[in-house]
Design a protein around this motif. Structure first.
Motif, PDB file in Angstrom:
ATOM      1  N   ARG A  74      49.545  87.589  46.610  1.00  0.00           N
ATOM      2  CA  ARG A  74      49.942  86.921  47.858  1.00  0.00           C
ATOM      3  C   ARG A  74      50.620  87.911  48.812  1.00  0.00           C
ATOM      4  N   LEU A 111      49.222  88.907  52.571  1.00  0.00           N
ATOM      5  CA  LEU A 111      50.031  88.713  53.788  1.00  0.00           C
ATOM      6  C   LEU A 111      50.316  90.039  54.497  1.00  0.00           C
ATOM      7  N   ARG A 143      47.261  91.022  56.450  1.00  0.00           N
ATOM      8  CA  ARG A 143      47.171  90.173  57.652  1.00  0.00           C
ATOM      9  C   ARG A 143      48.155  90.641  58.729  1.00  0.00           C
TER      10      ARG A 143
END
Length: 318
Positions: free
Chosen positions: A161, A165, A168
């Motif tokens: 995760r 992130l 991104r």
């Protein structure tokens, strides 16, 4: 002068006397009138040997062949003087006692004692069908296939995760168009989440653990799944289910969506699960559990039955 016949008799008597004296001289000195020969027999004064009589009484039987062999082998074995035989004495205050299995005498922690007592109570008391159905777990072969499929849809780890992130955020820093990542299909866990999925008929397969404590947490789920037409199964081990979703334990899991390549596998599992659980619901609902007596109680009942059968047989004979 004596007559001729008398002289002959006297000469013969003298010759005999001389011969007797010679024989007496050759015999070794011993008891009066007797002597021993070399073989252990007795010689009388005249020099004749007397045969020894065998001892009176019962003859001792010869030992059996096996014992005779043992005695012969025991004599042949030689003990090495370097290795002395030192037998231990386990009396009070003597040698240290050998290690024994003292499991019976251990005072176990309270939670273990409660577990064991509950297991015995479930055997002795009559268990209602709603609770007893959790003893009928899925077979090993089907369970392995199910866990293989579930491991493919494990939830996202913290590390994965973080990386997602971060990637991104980098794209946004470069002033590129921000595209939110599509949520990957994964297995859902937790009673509340699974109940919501079953009620909305979004769950394609529900997996329930057999050893949830307290059992009331998942007691309603089989009936709810059957009512909503969702296939469900009971698997051994809440810890095993917890391992799939990166937790210590999990009471239940559910498949909501799967990838197209795994749909045939899921459909096969659903077919086998439906035949074992959903279609057999009425049969499972009537089947009570427990009522298994202890070995002592069974022995007592068997004794009473034998006594009754014996009494009946005696009455029949009369």
């Amino acid at each position: 002068m004596a007559p001729k016949g008398r002289r002959i008799k006297l000469a013969a008597a003298e010759a005999k006397e001389k011969e007797r004296q010679q024989k007496v001289q050759t015999v070794s000195p011993g008891k009066k009138g007797s002597a021993k020969d070399g073989k252990g027999g007795k010689k009388d004064v005249k020099g004749l040997t007397k045969e020894r009589k065998p001892p009176r009484g019962k003859k001792v039987a010869a030992p059996p062949a096996q014992i005779a062999k043992k005695t012969t082998t025991a004599k042949k074995t030689k003990h090495n003087p370097l290795f002395e035989k030192r037998p231990k004495n386990f009396g009070i205050g003597q040698d240290i006692q050998p290690k024994r299995d003292l499991t019976r005498f251990v005072k176990w922690p309270k939670y273990i004692r409660i577990q064991r007592q509950r297991a015995i109570l479930y055997k002795r008391l009559k268990v209602p069908p709603a609770i007893n159905q959790f003893n009928q777990a899925l077979d090993r072969q089907t369970a392995t296939q199910l866990f293989k499929l579930m491991n493919k849809y494990r939830p996202e780890t913290k590390r994965a995760r973080k990386e997602r992130l971060l990637a991104r955020a980098k794209r946004r820093a470069q002033k590129k168009p921000d595209k939110p990542t599509k949520r990957a299909p994964m297995i859902r866990s937790g009673v509340n989440t699974v109940t919501t999925l079953v009620e909305s008929k979004k769950a394609s397969l529900v997996v329930i653990a057999h050893d949830v404590d307290p059992i009331e947490i998942v007691l309603f789920l089989p009936a709810l799944c059957r009512k909503m037409g969702v296939p469900y199964c009971i698997v051994k081990g809440k810890a095993r289910l917890g391992k799939v979703v990166f937790r210590k334990t999990a009471s239940c899991l559910a498949f909501s969506t799967v990838r197209s390549e795994d749909r045939p596998k899921l459909s096969k599992l659903v077919e086998s699960v439906k035949s074992n659980y959903n279609e057999r619901f009425d049969e499972i609902r009537k089947h009570w559990g427990g009522g298994i007596l202890s070995s002592k109680s069974q022995a007592r009942l068997n004794k009473i039955q034998k006594a009754k059968a014996k009494e009946l047989a005696q009455k029949m004979q009369m």
